[in-house]
Each structure stands twice: as structure tokens, then as C-alpha cells.
Write an enzyme that holds these catalytic residues in place. Structure first.
Site, short mmCIF file in Angstrom:
data_model
loop_
_atom_site.label_atom_id
_atom_site.label_comp_id
_atom_site.label_asym_id
_atom_site.label_seq_id
_atom_site.Cartn_x
_atom_site.Cartn_y
_atom_site.Cartn_z
N ASP A 165 59.22 59.13 29.46
CA ASP A 165 60.36 59.19 30.39
C ASP A 165 60.31 60.41 31.13
O ASP A 165 61.33 61.30 31.41
CB ASP A 165 61.67 59.24 29.36
N GLU A 166 59.01 61.07 31.25
CA GLU A 166 58.92 62.34 31.88
C GLU A 166 58.49 62.17 33.47
O GLU A 166 57.49 61.31 33.80
CB GLU A 166 58.06 63.32 31.27
#
Length: 637
Positions: free
Chosen positions: A292-293
Site C-alpha cells: 500500500d505504498e
């Protein structure tokens, strides 16, 4: 076939027109006009047949077998009809002897020449399908032969025989021409098919290469650049202006995956990527680096948007509610780097440092990399660089802080605390040391280093008959998750023949966040007789069920609830609650952070069984601890 017929018909009509002119000159104008009208009607019919649609001409390679068979039957029917039309045209030309009294008039030579010419032309043009020219020439030439034979003299009989021979030769020529034409067509079609196949293969290979190139640089799920594609694209822009780099990490994404499932998590990532694209300035780069970066690179000068404005825009975009989720469940933390750096790697490192600081401050925040963060980053790099050599040289030391019974005098245990005085940076805090070890790949090495010094203290205690004094060794959540702590500890105790009951493993409440990854290790330690202590209790995430799943034997009340206990009623209430919980669950309770005599007396009054703090005893090196053991009262084993 259609093309050859349409090419031959104009010649046919011109020769017919010449015939009617000769007939008119010879006094057979009416008969010639009737003959030419019939010939013209048949020719028009043949033209129409060559112009009307034919299903078979729509035949393609991807037709179903049944449709292809239907198309083939349509072609056969069309050819048969065209052959019949050619036969009708030949029948008209077979009536030409009527214009020359059966080839006995002075115009006989003209009509014979015309007949030979039109039949030869039909064969010459009809190379695609032999039946049509043969159907046309057969009756006219047979008519010539019959009329010449009927005239009866030797010359005409010989000429009649030659006409029959001429008919046979033309027929043979028609079939030979058809065979040559079909072979040439086959070779041409095969060449075209091969060229088309090669073109399709080339196009397919090119498309595959393009797809592979796209997949190599883009994220399959979101369509954004992946890490490799982002690094490649960003490197080409690095020196084109003063760029700003933003690293984004979603807040609460683990909750979405755990509660709603990974498919819902994927939908969130796709939607976040869409929102980032919508908010991205022109010529900006957006990428999903993994998990989720995300990352964004853009030029504030050309876009007219400062990095703080851009970060705020992204926070607002992500904070907008998602379909199917409660509002406020998801957010984003952002680390910003907005200054010149020698390399993209350095920019990413700086932005990552800012992201870490932003997440430490709470959700939906951004932090710009500044001088303070740069100093911290440089310090951590120095630690990572120097730690390996420091372990070799035994520079870090393990100090021990005593733990006392409720009376404040009876020693019941020691807590091992790692200390390192860096030659340039001074004393290093244990969390910084553990983080540096993780970044340098020395997590297991540091654990073994501390364990060796703890085991040395156990040897000292056992040699003095102090088997009842336990030594507590702190193990971070990262160490517990990544290192086989149970195997390392149990094996080392066994090799040194040390009783496992003298050792405690202290873990923090944060370890409970991933119980599945550590539960087996904790169970193995507990079965071996090693006690498990839950440190900093009350400030983290533990639940009553996690206390049992973690196999905790002891809990330590965090110092924030103990220090200054006499001046805060809320703290007293919380401490009493934890003490009651310990008695209810059969757990030992240690109050750490006893900093004053008032704290000590209040805890004693509350019935706290174990105490630890600077007022009772500070952490000390092994040598000082040995002296303390000589003068301190020891609890019974």
C-alpha cells in the site's frame, strides 16, 4: 472468371457489330439485326451475372465449416449459371451461317475469320475456368464444320476437318491454361498467406514485446508505474529541475484486508491509484512501489503547486469515503522530499525518513524532510555502518537492572538492557540500536550477542547458588517475528547446561498484533520452562485473549502509570485495575518506573508484588551488579 468474361464480352460485341454491317451490305440486314439483338441480349445477361453479389466471394479463413460449405455451394451454382450463359452465347454464334447461306456466299471468308477470332479470344480470356470458353466455342465451331461438310467439295471437307481439329486444340488449350492459372494462383495465394502469416506473427510478437515491456514497468493491479518503471522514468528527469518526491503509505489498509478481505483491499488500491492520477499534475509520475505504498514525483515550478499543497491534496483525495467502508477508516501518511540530492536513491531514502516521521505523528499527516530528520538519518546510517564491527569488538554492553519483591529489598530478578556508547554519537537508545541492527541485517547477530551476556549472568547467579533470581531478556517484535528465537535460546541454554527456569523473555504488547507469527515460538519457550513477560502493559494493543495466546506469566505495568503515582488519582485507579487483573488471571505483576519513595509506599499499600525503578536500583554493568549481589538480600529459590 468474372474478370475474364467481362474483358471478353466487349470484343464479342464489336465482332458482332462487324458481322451485322457485312450482313446489311449483303442484303441480309433484317436477319443480321435479329441475330445481333439476340447476341446482345445474351451478352447483357452475362454482364449481369458477373455483377450480381455472390456469397462465396465473402469466404474468409475464420468461417465455420458449415458456413464455408454453404459459400462453396454458392460459388458452384454461380459458375454453372455463367457456363449456361456462355453456352447460350455460343448458340447465337452458331446461327451465323444463316447470314452467309451456310458458308456458301461470297462473305464466307469474313464470317469464318470472325468465328475463329471470337472463339480464339474466348479461350484466350477464359483461362480461369475452362468450362465457360468451351461451352461458348463448341457450338459455333461445330456449326462451321457441319456447314462446310454439307457443302460437299474436297476443299470444304478438309476445312471442316481442320475446324474440328481447331476445336480440339482450343479445348486442350483451355484446360491447360486453367491448370497453369490455378497453379499460379495457388502459389500466389500461398505466398500471400505466408506474408500475411509472417505479418501477423510479427504484429503478435511486437504486441507481446510491448505488453512485456509494459508489464516490466507497470503495476498489473493499478496500472501505475511499478518500482522498476518509476526508478527508470524518474532517473531521466532527475536533473531537469527542482523535483519534489512524495512517498505515500495508506493508514488503516491492514484493517481493510483483515475485515473485508484481500479483494476489497485490491479495490481500494485501484481506487486510490485513480484518485492519485486525478490529483497528479501534468507531466508528474505516479507509481505503486509495493503493498500500500505509492510514490509521486513532480516539478512544483512547472505545475504551480507547492509540495505542501500537493500533499494536502492527496490526503484530501484519499480521505474521501470509499464505497463499502466506514468513513474515516482509511487515510494516508506522506513523506516529502523537496530539495536537491545527488541521486534518486538518496531522495527515496530521505522521503522514506519523512514518511516514517509522519506515521509516528498520527494518520492523515505529511512531514517534509528537514535538517532534524537528516541528522537522524545520518545517525542511523552511522549506526548501521559501525554496528557490525562494534559487535566483533564487544563494544555494546548488557547492563542489568534489579527487580525487587514488595518489600523493596529482596532481589527476585534482573532485567538485561543493551547499552552502547558510540565513539562519536555517544549513548545510543536501545530502540535506535535495534532498528539499526534490523536495517544492517544484524537482528539475529544482536540477539545472540545479548543472549551470550545474559547467559554469562546466569552462570554467575548459579555459581553463587542464586537459582531463584531470574534474568529477563527483551526481545523486540521484529526479532520475534523474523528470528527463530525459540530455537536459538533453547539450544544455547542446553549447550551451557543452564536451567530454562532462570530466564525470562520480555515482549511488548505490539507483539500481540501478529500473534499467528509468534505464537508457536512463545509456546515452545513456555514448554521449555522459560517464562514470558509482557512489558509496557497498558499502552498498547493487548486484550485478555492475547494474554493467554502469548503464554504470558508476568505483566509489567508501564512506567507512565507508575511514576508520580501519588499525584494522580487516575494512575492509581489504572494500577489497581491491572493488579486486580493479575490476581484474577494468576499473573505476576511488576510495577516499573518506581522513581520515588512515595511511589514505593503507594505500590506497597496497593499490594503490588514486584517493583522496579531508579529509586530501588539503576541499570548497572556486570561488575557493579556482582558487587550488588554480595550485599543484597536474595529471595528464596
Amino acid at each position: 472468371m468474372r474478370g475474364t468474361v467481362l474483358a471478353a464480352i466487349p470484343v464479342n460485341m464489336l465482332l458482332g457489330l462487324a458481322s451485322i454491317l457485312v450482313a446489311y451490305r449483303s442484303g441480309h440486314g433484317a436477319l443480321g439485326a435479329a441475330w445481333f439483338a439476340a447476341s446482345t441480349c445474351v451478352n447483357l445477361l452475362r454482364i449481369v451475372l458477373c455483377r450480381i453479389p455472390c456469397l462465396g466471394l465473402a469466404l474468409t479463413a475464420d468461417m465455420t465449416p458449415s458456413l464455408a460449405a454453404t459459400a462453396a455451394r454458392s460459388v458452384d451454382r454461380h459458375l454453372r449459371v455463367c457456363t449456361l450463359a456462355a453456352f447460350l452465347s455460343g448458340l447465337v454464334w452458331a446461327c451465323q451461317p444463316l447470314l452467309s447461306a451456310g458458308y456458301t456466299s461470297p462473305e464466307t471468308l469474313f464470317y469464318l475469320t470472325i468465328t475463329c477470332g471470337v472463339t480464339a479470344g474466348a479461350v484466350t480470356h477464359g483461362i480461369a475456368y475452362a468450362r465457360i470458353p468451351i461451352a461458348f466455342i463448341a457450338l459455333p465451331l461445330l456449326s462451321v464444320s457441319v456447314c462446310l461438310t454439307y457443302a460437299g467439295d474436297f476443299d470444304r471437307n478438309c476445312l471442316a476437318a481442320c475446324v474440328v481439329l481447331y476445336l480440339v486444340a482450343l479445348t486442350h488449350t483451355a484446360f491447360r491454361s486453367q491448370a497453369v492459372f490455378r497453379e499460379a494462383s495457388r502459389l500466389k495465394n500461398e505466398a500471400h498467406a505466408l506474408a500475411r502469416s509472417r505479418a501477423e506473427a510479427h504484429a503478435s510478437a511486437s504486441a507481446l514485446v510491448d505488453e512485456m515491456r509494459w508489464r516490466a514497468t507497470h503495476d498489473d493491479l493499478t496500472g501505475l508505474l511499478n518500482r522498476a518503471g518509476f526508478l527508470q522514468a524518474a532517473e531521466s528527469r532527475l536533473h531537469s529541475g527542482t523535483l519534489s518526491l512524495l512517498l505515500l503509505d495508506l493508514d488503516g489498509f491492514k484493517f481493510v484486508n483483515d475485515v473485508y478481505g484481500h479483494k476489497a483491499g485490491d479495490r481500494v488500491l485501484v481506487e486510490v491509484a485513480r484518485r492519485l492520477r486525478d490529483a497528479l499534475p501534468e507531466n508528474g509520475l505516479a507509481a505503486r512501489l509495493g503493498g500500500d505504498e505509492f510514490a509521486v514525483l513532480y516539478d512544483p515550478a512547472t505545475s504551480g503547486l507547492a509540495h505542501d499543497v500537493m500533499a494536502a491534496n492527496f490526503i484530501t483525495a484519499v480521505a474521501h469515503p470509499f464505497d463499502g467502508f466506514d468513513a474515516g477508516r482509511l487515510g494516508v501518511s506522506i513523506g516529502v522530499h523537496a530539495g536537491p540530492e545527488p541521486s534518486l536513491t538518496e531522495m527515496l531514502s530521505c522521503a522514506d525518513e519523512a514518511l516514517y516521521a509522519a506515521k509516528a505523528g498520527g494518520r492523515n499527516r505529511f512531514r517534509v524532510f528537514d535538517a532534524g530528520l537528516r541528522e537522524g538519518l545520518q545517525m542511523r546510517r552511522d549506526l548501521e555502518r559501525d554496528l557490525s564491527q562494534a559487535l566483533v569488538e564487544n563494544a555494546p554492553r548488557v547492563w542489568f537492572q534489579p527487580i525487587y519483591a514488595a518489600d523493596g529489598h529482596t532481589l527476585v530478578g534482573l532485567e538485561a538492557l543493551i547499552r552502547w556508547e558510540h565513539p562519536r554519537l555517544g549513548w545510543i537508545a536501545p530502540p535506535d540500536l535495534i532498528a539499526a541492527a534490523a536495517m544492517a541485517g544484524l537482528t539475529e547477530s544482536l540477539l545472540r550477542y545479548i543472549l551470550e551476556q545474559v547467559c554469562a549472568m546466569l552462570e554467575i547467579l548459579r555459581s553463587r547458588g542464586l537459582d531463584g533470581v531470574r534474568v529477563a531478556m527483551n526481545v523486540s517484535p521484529r526479532e520475534m517475528a523474523q528470528v527463530p528465537v525459540d530455537e536459538i535460546v533453547i539450544e544455547r541454554l542446553g549447550l551451557l547446561d543452564l536451567p530454562p527456569t532462570m530466564l525470562e523473555i520480555e515482549i511488548t504488547e505490539e507483539t500481540a498484533l501478529d500473534i499467528g507469527a509468534v505464537q508457536g515460538k512463545l509456546q515452545a519457550l513456555s514448554r521449555a520452562g522459560i517464562r514470558i513477560t509482557l512489558d509496557d502493559f497498558g499502552i498498547g494493543y493487548s486484550s485478555l485473549s492475547s494474554l493467554r495466546q502469548l503464554k504470558a506469566d508476568r505483566i509489567k505495568i508501564d512506567r507512565s502509570f507508575v511514576t508520580g503515582l501519588g499525584t494522580c488519582d487516575d494512575k492509581r485507579g489504572l494500577v489497581l485495575a491491572v493488579l486486580g487483573l493479575g490476581r484474577l488471571l494468576g499473573l505476576d505483576v511488576v510495577a516499573e518506573g518506581v522513581e520515588s519513595v512515595d511511589d514505593l509506599h503507594i505500590l506497597q499499600a496497593m499490594g503490588c508484588p514486584f517493583l522496579q525503578g531508579y529509586y530501588l536500583g539503576r541499570p548497572m554493568p556486570v561488575e557493579a551488579m556482582e558487587d550488588t549481589l554480595l550485599v543484597t538480600r536474595i529471595a528464596a529459590a
